[in-house]
Scaffold this active site. Structure first.
Site, PDB file in Angstrom:
ATOM      1  N   ARG A 176       0.811  -1.283  -0.038  1.00  0.00           N
ATOM      2  CA  ARG A 176      -0.025  -0.219  -0.201  1.00  0.00           C
ATOM      3  C   ARG A 176       1.021   1.184   0.115  1.00  0.00           C
ATOM      4  O   ARG A 176       0.364   2.186  -0.463  1.00  0.00           O
ATOM      5  CB  ARG A 176      -0.900   0.119   1.233  1.00  0.00           C
ATOM      6  CG  ARG A 176      -2.035  -1.142   1.231  1.00  0.00           C
ATOM      7  CD  ARG A 176      -3.286  -0.830   0.728  1.00  0.00           C
ATOM      8  NE  ARG A 176      -3.833   0.395   0.877  1.00  0.00           N
ATOM      9  CZ  ARG A 176      -4.621   0.643   1.729  1.00  0.00           C
ATOM     10  NH1 ARG A 176      -5.022  -0.222   2.737  1.00  0.00           N
ATOM     11  NH2 ARG A 176      -5.208   1.766   2.072  1.00  0.00           N
ATOM     12  N   TYR A 186      -8.411  14.357  -7.298  1.00  0.00           N
ATOM     13  CA  TYR A 186      -8.791  15.637  -6.483  1.00  0.00           C
ATOM     14  C   TYR A 186      -8.335  15.892  -5.293  1.00  0.00           C
ATOM     15  O   TYR A 186      -7.839  14.739  -4.520  1.00  0.00           O
ATOM     16  CB  TYR A 186     -10.324  15.799  -6.509  1.00  0.00           C
ATOM     17  CG  TYR A 186     -11.029  14.681  -5.913  1.00  0.00           C
ATOM     18  CD1 TYR A 186     -11.313  13.388  -6.503  1.00  0.00           C
ATOM     19  CD2 TYR A 186     -11.470  14.740  -4.724  1.00  0.00           C
ATOM     20  CE1 TYR A 186     -11.761  12.364  -5.921  1.00  0.00           C
ATOM     21  CE2 TYR A 186     -12.055  13.495  -3.942  1.00  0.00           C
ATOM     22  CZ  TYR A 186     -12.142  12.463  -4.519  1.00  0.00           C
ATOM     23  OH  TYR A 186     -13.033  11.463  -3.939  1.00  0.00           O
ATOM     24  N   PRO A 187      -7.959  17.190  -4.930  1.00  0.00           N
ATOM     25  CA  PRO A 187      -7.513  17.306  -3.399  1.00  0.00           C
ATOM     26  C   PRO A 187      -8.657  17.540  -2.575  1.00  0.00           C
ATOM     27  O   PRO A 187      -9.744  17.736  -3.218  1.00  0.00           O
ATOM     28  CB  PRO A 187      -6.722  18.512  -3.803  1.00  0.00           C
ATOM     29  CG  PRO A 187      -7.303  19.119  -4.524  1.00  0.00           C
ATOM     30  CD  PRO A 187      -7.925  18.266  -5.752  1.00  0.00           C
ATOM     31  N   MET A 188      -8.551  17.127  -1.322  1.00  0.00           N
ATOM     32  CA  MET A 188      -9.720  17.375  -0.582  1.00  0.00           C
ATOM     33  C   MET A 188      -9.172  17.762   1.097  1.00  0.00           C
ATOM     34  O   MET A 188      -8.260  17.399   1.504  1.00  0.00           O
ATOM     35  CB  MET A 188     -10.747  16.392  -0.227  1.00  0.00           C
ATOM     36  CG  MET A 188     -10.151  15.121   0.195  1.00  0.00           C
ATOM     37  SD  MET A 188     -11.514  13.638   0.207  1.00  0.00           S
ATOM     38  CE  MET A 188     -12.467  14.272   1.549  1.00  0.00           C
ATOM     39  N   ASP A 189     -10.041  18.235   1.752  1.00  0.00           N
ATOM     40  CA  ASP A 189     -10.006  18.524   3.155  1.00  0.00           C
ATOM     41  C   ASP A 189     -11.011  17.935   4.358  1.00  0.00           C
ATOM     42  O   ASP A 189     -12.072  17.544   3.680  1.00  0.00           O
ATOM     43  CB  ASP A 189     -10.093  19.923   3.478  1.00  0.00           C
ATOM     44  CG  ASP A 189      -8.824  20.952   3.190  1.00  0.00           C
ATOM     45  OD1 ASP A 189      -7.556  20.229   3.091  1.00  0.00           O
ATOM     46  OD2 ASP A 189      -9.166  22.278   2.628  1.00  0.00           O
ATOM     47  N   LYS A 190     -10.720  17.827   5.323  1.00  0.00           N
ATOM     48  CA  LYS A 190     -11.768  17.618   6.471  1.00  0.00           C
ATOM     49  C   LYS A 190     -12.213  18.661   6.881  1.00  0.00           C
ATOM     50  O   LYS A 190     -11.207  19.653   7.600  1.00  0.00           O
ATOM     51  CB  LYS A 190     -11.321  16.396   7.209  1.00  0.00           C
ATOM     52  CG  LYS A 190     -11.072  15.240   6.678  1.00  0.00           C
ATOM     53  CD  LYS A 190     -12.334  14.153   6.899  1.00  0.00           C
ATOM     54  CE  LYS A 190     -11.966  12.775   6.063  1.00  0.00           C
ATOM     55  NZ  LYS A 190     -11.457  11.917   6.970  1.00  0.00           N
ATOM     56  N   HIS A 195     -16.877   4.609   6.095  1.00  0.00           N
ATOM     57  CA  HIS A 195     -16.174   4.882   4.674  1.00  0.00           C
ATOM     58  C   HIS A 195     -15.613   3.601   4.229  1.00  0.00           C
ATOM     59  O   HIS A 195     -16.005   3.531   2.934  1.00  0.00           O
ATOM     60  CB  HIS A 195     -15.362   6.007   5.220  1.00  0.00           C
ATOM     61  CG  HIS A 195     -14.196   6.424   3.946  1.00  0.00           C
ATOM     62  ND1 HIS A 195     -14.657   7.045   2.959  1.00  0.00           N
ATOM     63  CD2 HIS A 195     -13.295   6.031   3.764  1.00  0.00           C
ATOM     64  CE1 HIS A 195     -13.742   7.214   1.926  1.00  0.00           C
ATOM     65  NE2 HIS A 195     -12.530   6.452   2.484  1.00  0.00           N
ATOM     66  N   GLN A 208      -7.910   2.766  -5.230  1.00  0.00           N
ATOM     67  CA  GLN A 208      -7.764   4.122  -4.693  1.00  0.00           C
ATOM     68  C   GLN A 208      -6.469   4.229  -4.055  1.00  0.00           C
ATOM     69  O   GLN A 208      -5.650   3.492  -3.399  1.00  0.00           O
ATOM     70  CB  GLN A 208      -9.005   4.611  -3.773  1.00  0.00           C
ATOM     71  CG  GLN A 208      -8.627   4.538  -2.115  1.00  0.00           C
ATOM     72  CD  GLN A 208      -8.628   2.921  -1.638  1.00  0.00           C
ATOM     73  OE1 GLN A 208      -8.333   2.020  -2.440  1.00  0.00           O
ATOM     74  NE2 GLN A 208      -8.430   2.927  -0.336  1.00  0.00           N
ATOM     75  N   SER A 250     -17.900  12.177   4.275  1.00  0.00           N
ATOM     76  CA  SER A 250     -17.993  13.169   3.363  1.00  0.00           C
ATOM     77  C   SER A 250     -19.141  14.217   3.407  1.00  0.00           C
ATOM     78  O   SER A 250     -18.961  15.320   3.280  1.00  0.00           O
ATOM     79  CB  SER A 250     -18.123  12.479   2.019  1.00  0.00           C
ATOM     80  OG  SER A 250     -17.228  11.575   1.736  1.00  0.00           O
TER      81      SER A 250
HETATM   82  C1  VOV Z   1     -12.101   1.794  -3.347  1.00  0.00           C
HETATM   83  C2  VOV Z   1     -12.365   2.714  -2.684  1.00  0.00           C
HETATM   84  C3  VOV Z   1     -12.013   3.079  -1.420  1.00  0.00           C
HETATM   85  C4  VOV Z   1     -11.561   2.372  -0.158  1.00  0.00           C
HETATM   86  C5  VOV Z   1     -11.391   0.716   0.010  1.00  0.00           C
HETATM   87  C6  VOV Z   1     -11.241   3.386   0.826  1.00  0.00           C
HETATM   88  C7  VOV Z   1     -10.900   2.788   2.330  1.00  0.00           C
HETATM   89  C8  VOV Z   1     -10.278   3.670   3.213  1.00  0.00           C
HETATM   90  C9  VOV Z   1      -9.768   3.143   4.482  1.00  0.00           C
HETATM   91  C10 VOV Z   1      -9.673   1.915   4.864  1.00  0.00           C
HETATM   92  C11 VOV Z   1      -9.231   4.343   5.067  1.00  0.00           C
HETATM   93  C12 VOV Z   1      -8.442   4.324   6.508  1.00  0.00           C
HETATM   94  C13 VOV Z   1      -7.232   3.713   6.535  1.00  0.00           C
HETATM   95  C14 VOV Z   1      -6.411   4.202   5.363  1.00  0.00           C
HETATM   96  O1  VOV Z   1      -6.184   3.439   4.257  1.00  0.00           O
HETATM   97  O2  VOV Z   1      -5.577   5.105   5.609  1.00  0.00           O
HETATM   98  C15 VOV Z   1      -9.409   5.348   4.224  1.00  0.00           C
HETATM   99  C16 VOV Z   1      -9.079   6.720   4.470  1.00  0.00           C
HETATM  100  C17 VOV Z   1      -9.529   7.689   3.827  1.00  0.00           C
HETATM  101  N1  VOV Z   1     -10.111   7.822   2.386  1.00  0.00           N
HETATM  102 FE1  VOV Z   1     -10.945   6.139   1.665  1.00  0.00          FE
HETATM  103  N2  VOV Z   1     -11.479   4.485   0.463  1.00  0.00           N
HETATM  104  C18 VOV Z   1     -11.915   4.410  -0.890  1.00  0.00           C
HETATM  105  C19 VOV Z   1     -12.006   5.711  -1.683  1.00  0.00           C
HETATM  106  C20 VOV Z   1     -12.140   6.832  -1.068  1.00  0.00           C
HETATM  107  C21 VOV Z   1     -12.722   8.131  -1.876  1.00  0.00           C
HETATM  108  C22 VOV Z   1     -13.299   8.040  -2.944  1.00  0.00           C
HETATM  109  C23 VOV Z   1     -12.365   9.305  -0.916  1.00  0.00           C
HETATM  110  C24 VOV Z   1     -12.701  10.366  -1.292  1.00  0.00           C
HETATM  111  C25 VOV Z   1     -13.800  10.993  -0.481  1.00  0.00           C
HETATM  112  C26 VOV Z   1     -15.031  11.354  -1.233  1.00  0.00           C
HETATM  113  O3  VOV Z   1     -16.147  11.518  -0.780  1.00  0.00           O
HETATM  114  O4  VOV Z   1     -14.950  11.682  -2.242  1.00  0.00           O
HETATM  115  C27 VOV Z   1     -11.511   8.574   0.003  1.00  0.00           C
HETATM  116  C28 VOV Z   1     -11.015   9.540   1.085  1.00  0.00           C
HETATM  117  C29 VOV Z   1     -10.193   8.978   2.011  1.00  0.00           C
HETATM  118  C30 VOV Z   1      -9.221  10.000   2.864  1.00  0.00           C
HETATM  119  C31 VOV Z   1      -9.378  11.361   3.005  1.00  0.00           C
HETATM  120  C32 VOV Z   1      -8.675   9.075   3.815  1.00  0.00           C
HETATM  121  C33 VOV Z   1      -7.808   9.487   5.116  1.00  0.00           C
HETATM  122  C34 VOV Z   1      -8.697   9.943   6.094  1.00  0.00           C
HETATM  123  C35 VOV Z   1      -7.974  10.306   7.448  1.00  0.00           C
HETATM  124  O5  VOV Z   1      -8.602  11.181   8.187  1.00  0.00           O
HETATM  125  O6  VOV Z   1      -7.058   9.845   7.815  1.00  0.00           O
HETATM  126  N3  VOV Z   1     -11.361   7.243   0.030  1.00  0.00           N
HETATM  127  N4  VOV Z   1     -10.124   4.890   2.890  1.00  0.00           N
END
Ligand code: VOV
Length: 248
Positions: free
Chosen positions: A131, A145-149, A172, A185, A223
């Site tokens: 990873r 795309y970039p994003m914030d919380k 999520h 992703q 989100s």
């Molecule tokens: C294939 C799609 C997919 C999958 C499986 C997935 C899973 C996961 C896991 C398991 C984790 C936590 C552990 C890690 O891996 O960090 C995350 C983390 C994260 N994600 Fe996610 N996400 C996806 C997809 C996915 C999308 C499409 C988005 C955009 C949100 C949207 O509305 O457009 C996103 C955002 C994020 C972000 C910004 C973080 C970090 C947040 C933080 O506060 O640290 N993400 N995500």
């Protein structure tokens, strides 16, 4: 103060987006275009070599719409290497016809919200390593795309407890996992490195899946309540064999 989440950090990441100055480019003779395209192919061949050796990775796509024409995404163990690569790219002949449209500096990131405590150094775990030091796929389509919380007084991600954030991240991840096999992703963290807090880079062979996942996630609390998004860039893979058709 809320407890900060630990992250594992992998390769450094640089997204470079350019517009092509087509008006100037079209004035070149075909032979001049050939020289320029071949030089660009050489650069991309070196990227592919590094990718094959798992010493870095890259993606090169043709952006759809007027925000940009090209995206070059490069991953390397150090920012110094990315810095040198950006310079090398800017010195290519093709760069004389490229206008910078956007750039993004970040680091491949894995947060520990859902990590099951395990013995040993996580950086030695092969699943974690895959990873953090990923092989970027050559899917047909890219979405970046970039994003914030959000950090408003009412909705402030950073003031939630670790338990609350972990629960939200679990929800999520459940949606994310339902897209296994359809979307790959890559989350890159950019706190302190660039304007937004994360870069989201998605790959798929079906552009519609980007709309599906992003729309579905909008209804999820992470989100819906906390997501703040920058510009979206989508594009089509630009392999070596398509470069002549693209430029000529
Ligand atoms: C294939 C799609 C997919 C999958 C499986 C997935 C899973 C996961 C896991 C398991 C984790 C936590 C552990 C890690 O891996 O960090 C995350 C983390 C994260 N994600 Fe996610 N996400 C996806 C997809 C996915 C999308 C499409 C988005 C955009 C949100 C949207 O509305 O457009 C996103 C955002 C994020 C972000 C910004 C973080 C970090 C947040 C933080 O506060 O640290 N993400 N995500």
């Amino acid at each position: 103060m809320s407890e900060a989440v630990n992250t594992l950090d992998g390769w450094y990441s640089l997204h470079l987006l350019y517009k092509v100055d087509w008006a100037s480019f079209k004035l070149l003779e075909d032979s001049e275009k050939d020289v320029l395209i071949n030089e660009l192919k050489g650069f991309l061949a070196r990227e592919e070599e590094v990718h094959q050796k798992n010493e870095g990775s890259y993606a090169f796509y043709n952006i759809t719409g007027q925000k940009a024409d090209l995206i070059l995404w490069m991953l390397r163990p150090t920012i110094d290497e990315l810095n040198a690569l950006e310079l090398e790219f800017n010195k290519l002949k093709v760069a004389d016809f490229l206008i910078p449209a956007y750039s993004y500096v970040s680091i491949v990131e894995l947060s520990s919200y859902l990590a099951k405590g395990s013995d040993g150094d996580p950086y030695e775990n092969p699943f974690v390593r895959a990873r953090l030091y990923p092989e970027v796929p050559k899917s047909k389509y890219i979405c970046f795309y970039p994003m914030d919380k959000k950090r408003d007084l009412d909705d402030n991600w950073y003031m939630l407890s670790m338990e609350e954030r972990s629960k939200l991240m679990y929800d999520h991840s459940k949606i994310g996992r339902s897209y296994a096999g359809k979307i790959k992703q890559f989350i890159t963290g950019s706190q302190g490195l660039d304007e937004y807090e994360w870069g989201v880079t998605l790959f798929s062979d079906d552009m519609l899946e980007f709309k599906n996942i992003i729309y579905e996630m909008r209804f999820d609390e992470v989100s819906a309540r906390y997501g703040v998004f920058g510009d979206f860039y989508v594009g089509v893979h630009l392999p070596d064999e398509s470069l002549d058709a693209f430029f000529k």
